[in-house]
Design an enzyme around this catalytic site. Structure first.
Site, PDB file in Angstrom:
ATOM      1  N   ASP A  25       0.882  -1.168   0.000  1.00  0.00           N
ATOM      2  CA  ASP A  25       0.000   0.000   0.000  1.00  0.00           C
ATOM      3  C   ASP A  25       0.922   1.220   0.000  1.00  0.00           C
ATOM      4  O   ASP A  25       1.521   1.546   1.017  1.00  0.00           O
ATOM      5  CB  ASP A  25      -0.883  -0.040   1.254  1.00  0.00           C
ATOM      6  N   LYS A  87       2.897  11.178  -3.378  1.00  0.00           N
ATOM      7  CA  LYS A  87       1.877  10.510  -4.194  1.00  0.00           C
ATOM      8  C   LYS A  87       1.023  11.521  -4.957  1.00  0.00           C
ATOM      9  O   LYS A  87       0.527  11.241  -6.034  1.00  0.00           O
ATOM     10  CB  LYS A  87       1.006   9.657  -3.273  1.00  0.00           C
ATOM     11  N   GLU A 187      -7.253   0.517  -4.644  1.00  0.00           N
ATOM     12  CA  GLU A 187      -7.273   0.444  -3.175  1.00  0.00           C
ATOM     13  C   GLU A 187      -8.609  -0.066  -2.618  1.00  0.00           C
ATOM     14  O   GLU A 187      -8.615  -0.956  -1.761  1.00  0.00           O
ATOM     15  CB  GLU A 187      -6.912   1.814  -2.578  1.00  0.00           C
ATOM     16  N   ASP A 209     -12.689   5.727   2.833  1.00  0.00           N
ATOM     17  CA  ASP A 209     -11.247   5.756   3.133  1.00  0.00           C
ATOM     18  C   ASP A 209     -10.809   7.155   3.548  1.00  0.00           C
ATOM     19  O   ASP A 209     -10.657   8.046   2.710  1.00  0.00           O
ATOM     20  CB  ASP A 209     -10.474   5.282   1.886  1.00  0.00           C
TER      21      ASP A 209
HETATM   22  P1  ADP Z   1      -2.821   7.362   3.998  1.00  0.00           P
HETATM   23  O1  ADP Z   1      -3.747   6.353   3.433  1.00  0.00           O
HETATM   24  O2  ADP Z   1      -3.168   8.769   3.646  1.00  0.00           O
HETATM   25  O3  ADP Z   1      -1.386   7.064   3.738  1.00  0.00           O
HETATM   26  P2  ADP Z   1      -3.348   6.356   6.725  1.00  0.00           P
HETATM   27  O4  ADP Z   1      -4.453   5.449   6.359  1.00  0.00           O
HETATM   28  O5  ADP Z   1      -2.117   5.742   7.255  1.00  0.00           O
HETATM   29  O6  ADP Z   1      -2.978   7.380   5.587  1.00  0.00           O
HETATM   30  O7  ADP Z   1      -3.940   7.390   7.801  1.00  0.00           O
HETATM   31  C1  ADP Z   1      -3.151   8.316   8.455  1.00  0.00           C
HETATM   32  C2  ADP Z   1      -4.016   9.144   9.377  1.00  0.00           C
HETATM   33  O8  ADP Z   1      -4.653   8.295  10.323  1.00  0.00           O
HETATM   34  C3  ADP Z   1      -3.239  10.191  10.166  1.00  0.00           C
HETATM   35  O9  ADP Z   1      -3.916  11.429  10.143  1.00  0.00           O
HETATM   36  C4  ADP Z   1      -3.244   9.607  11.569  1.00  0.00           C
HETATM   37  O10 ADP Z   1      -3.159  10.598  12.582  1.00  0.00           O
HETATM   38  C5  ADP Z   1      -4.589   8.917  11.595  1.00  0.00           C
HETATM   39  N1  ADP Z   1      -4.670   7.909  12.665  1.00  0.00           N
HETATM   40  C6  ADP Z   1      -3.860   6.843  12.861  1.00  0.00           C
HETATM   41  N2  ADP Z   1      -4.213   6.197  13.994  1.00  0.00           N
HETATM   42  C7  ADP Z   1      -5.264   6.872  14.525  1.00  0.00           C
HETATM   43  C8  ADP Z   1      -6.062   6.722  15.696  1.00  0.00           C
HETATM   44  N3  ADP Z   1      -5.844   5.728  16.576  1.00  0.00           N
HETATM   45  N4  ADP Z   1      -7.060   7.620  15.909  1.00  0.00           N
HETATM   46  C9  ADP Z   1      -7.279   8.618  15.053  1.00  0.00           C
HETATM   47  N5  ADP Z   1      -6.560   8.832  13.939  1.00  0.00           N
HETATM   48  C10 ADP Z   1      -5.562   7.972  13.672  1.00  0.00           C
HETATM   49 MG    MG Z   2      -4.448   4.837   2.313  1.00  0.00          MG
END
Ligand code: ADP
Ligand code: MG
Length: 625
Positions: A25, A87, A187, A209
């Site tokens: 991913d 990205k 995705e 998402d």
């Molecule tokens: P992307 O798909 O954009 O790469 P992610 O799916 O990894 O990103 O999401 C990242 C976001 O998720 C960040 O803003 C992070 O702070 C938030 N996040 C991760 N864990 C938690 C949590 N336990 N509670 C709330 N937000 C969270």
């Molecule tokens: Mg993502």
């Protein structure tokens, strides 16, 4: 006891032979790599047990790069050379990127592909493809270290709305990282696979998402193992980061803080994110920080207050969801299940709001930030040929946008319509417009609109050598072929003379094969360069440390040395200083060795003296036994 399987002589793969395949991913904020182990998809963590790799790459003037947490730490001190959310730039031109003027980077137009974005960094001009390749390389190395062998291939996920140029750029990045791409996978489709919906589930599913900086909503229809993306929507400037921002503003207001320095702002933003994540499992989050300004922050944020200050953000996701459903001509009641994806969907207020909108509990028993990687791993395992009995199906995907070509009057004639399952090939015949016309310009476009001007231009090529005939007599057959990754090749053939022209569609912002080969070569030559520079830098740092230690020891205890000894040490230091500025690592090592040798006796005397001092004035009873 389980029966052992024995392969028939000559059978192609032995049943126990397991090919190493991973799902990746490649996220805007975080990236992950997963694999199927003993029939279970699992995410592979780094050597410190961390599953997520921040999608951040930083560069410095020595040409060194850092990826992930190490790079993230540099964001506030060196934003220009610390590339986050690369990205967003994949397969994009300067014109395509929203809010480009607010970004701290030095963008340059790529030579050879005008309009395509590149970034000038301390380590030279880098393309988004190269930067993404740096991230992918770390994940590849992690997987190979953890699985103990070379990877057969990888499935890499991309947003459902990614067009040809963005997909091609992603594939190029993988190639540059030395990965064999088994397939690019949407995705939301990957998330559906992680939930096992490919196994016989039929109906409409929504994939919600919410990541770090983007919100994507996809409506999928599953039927007979085919995933059809009915509609995609969302907001490319809405994600978990915005929730951090709301908490940050609340802190400033609540603590009545004066305008902040950049480093104080970064510190509070980090505290805000920690508070947000804390509130996912607790009713209240403490927020404390000591600022460089001398001010002290000591606050408590309750989950009710957090829900209140972030309410409009949640509402925005719901509005985009409703809009997307409307585009697909569906109501919430027709949706059979809602899959939660992205770390930010962990927030209880988001879960709650989505559940209420759809009138059902969303599917959330898998880690939302891992589900895409897990689904990709499952698919990679199948494509690599590691199939269990009864799993001999292959997942089909559909193309997201229609593909066609320009006809007279600037109109778009669609050859392959969107949502055709891939791989697919379609052909159509065209003819000449003028008497005696011997050449034809073929303009390949992508999009749903009727006018070419409203579609995205993918490629142009010419078919020459058409025998002169009256207008309308020539028969030119144009074939469009889309492979399993959604990538297109187009061929045109004049039927009577048999002349043919074809293009692998290299999207307008893609990279040419030559460029890729050049970059591959570059990365090989630089790999040894990079390692050399790193070793040199480490030796320099080490030498500097030794010089400082000896200098301060001399300040304190020069009296312990004879004049001769002192002279020898001074000479040793002088020599080390003189080689330190050069790039001869072996000379630095040798000079360091020599200086350590001539200071060994001095160090021993200092040790004795300090022991003597510590003991002086104490009687035997006070000494530790
Ligand atoms: P992307 O798909 O954009 O790469 P992610 O799916 O990894 O990103 O999401 C990242 C976001 O998720 C960040 O803003 C992070 O702070 C938030 N996040 C991760 N864990 C938690 C949590 N336990 N509670 C709330 N937000 C969270
Ligand atoms: Mg993502």
């Amino acid at each position: 006891m389980a029966l052992l399987q024995i392969a028939e002589p000559g059978e192609s793969t032995a049943p126990h032979e397991h090919r190493l395949a991973v799902g990746i991913d490649l996220g805007t904020t975080n990236s992950l790599v997963a694999t199927v182990r003993s029939g279970m998809a699992v995410v592979l963590s780094d050597d410190q047990g961390r599953p997520l790799l921040p999608s951040v790459v930083s560069f410095d003037a020595q040409g060194l790069r850092a990826v992930g947490f190490e790079a993230q730490a540099k964001q506030s001190v060196d934003p220009k050379n610390t590339i986050v959310s690369v990205k967003r730039f994949m397969g994009r031109g300067v014109k395509d990127i929203a809010h480009i003027e607010t970004m701290p980077y030095d963008f340059v137009d790529a030579a050879g592909a005008p309009g395509m974005v590149k970034l000038r960094t301390a380590a030279g001009v880098k393309s988004p493809v190269e930067i993404s390749a740096d991230i992918l390389k770390v994940l590849k190395d992690r997987a190979e270290a953890s699985l103990g062998g070379q990877l057969t291939g990888a499935v890499i996920t991309v947003p459902a709305y990614f067009d040809d140029a963005q997909r091609q750029a992603t594939k190029d990045a993988a190639r540059l990282a030395g990965l064999n791409v088994l397939r690019l996978l949407n995705e939301p489709t990957a998330a559906a696979i992680a939930y096992g919906l490919d196994n016989g589930a039929e109906g409409i599913y929504a994939v919600f998402d919410l990541g770090g900086g983007t919100f994507d909503i996809s409506i999928l229809r599953l039927a007979r193992g085919i995933f059809e993306v009915l509609a995609t929507g969302g907001d490319s400037a809405l994600g978990g980061d915005d929730f951090d921002q709301r908490v940050f503003c609340w802190i400033i207001e609540e603590a009545a803080l004066a305008p902040l320095s950049a480093s104080d702002a970064r510190l509070l933003l980090t505290r805000a994110r920690e508070a947000k994540e804390h509130l996912t499992v607790h009713g209240e989050a403490p927020i404390t920080a000591r600022l460089a300004s001398g001010e002290y922050v000591d606050l408590h944020l309750t989950s009710e207050k957090f829900a209140e200050i972030s309410g409009t953000l949640v509402q925005k996701t719901l509005a985009a969801t409703r809009r997307t459903l409307r585009d697909a001509g569906l109501t919430t009641a027709e949706v059979k299940g809602v899959i939660m994806v992205g770390g930010a969907t962990r927030m209880p207020q988001v879960q709650h709001a989505v559940g209420k909108l759809f009138g059902q509990e969303p599917l959330n028993n898998l880690d939302p930030d891992k589900v895409v990687a897990l689904g990709a791993a499952t698919q990679a395992n199948l494509l690599a040929g590691n199939r269990a009995a009864g799993e001999d199906w292959l997942l089909l995907d559909v193309i997201p946008l229609s593909l066609g070509l320009e006809t007279m009057g600037g109109l778009c004639e669609k050859i392959i319509v969107r949502n055709s399952t891939i791989p697919v090939a379609r052909a159509q015949e065209f003819t000449t417009f003028k008497d005696g016309q011997t050449a034809m310009m073929i303009h390949v476009v992508q999009g749903e609109r009727e006018l070419v001007a409203d579609c995205r231009s993918l490629a142009r090529f010419e078919l020459r050598g058409i025998p002169p005939m009256v207008a309308g007599a020539a028969r030119i057959r144009v074939t469009f072929q889309v492979d399993a990754d959604g990538l297109l090749s187009v061929a045109a053939r004049e039927q009577t003379a048999g002349v043919e022209a074809r293009v692998e569609v290299k999207p307008s912002y893609g990279l040419s094969d030559d460029e890729i080969t050049g970059m591959l070569k570059d990365s090989y030559t630089h790999a040894s360069d990079d390692a050399f520079r790193r070793a040199l830098r480490e030796a320099q740092v080490e030498a500097q440390r030794l010089l400082e230690a000896v200098t301060s020891a001399l300040v304190e205890d020069a009296a312990l040395l004879s004049a001769d000894e002192r002279e020898e040490i001074d000479a040793g230091m002088l020599q080390l200083r003189s080689v330190l500025v050069g790039d001869d690592r072996l000379a630095i090592d040798a000079a360091m060795g020599h200086l350590s040798e001539v200071t060994a006796e001095f160090a021993a005397r200092r040790m004795n003296q300090s022991v003597g001092r510590a003991l002086a004035g104490k009687n035997i009873a006070e000494l530790p036994i």
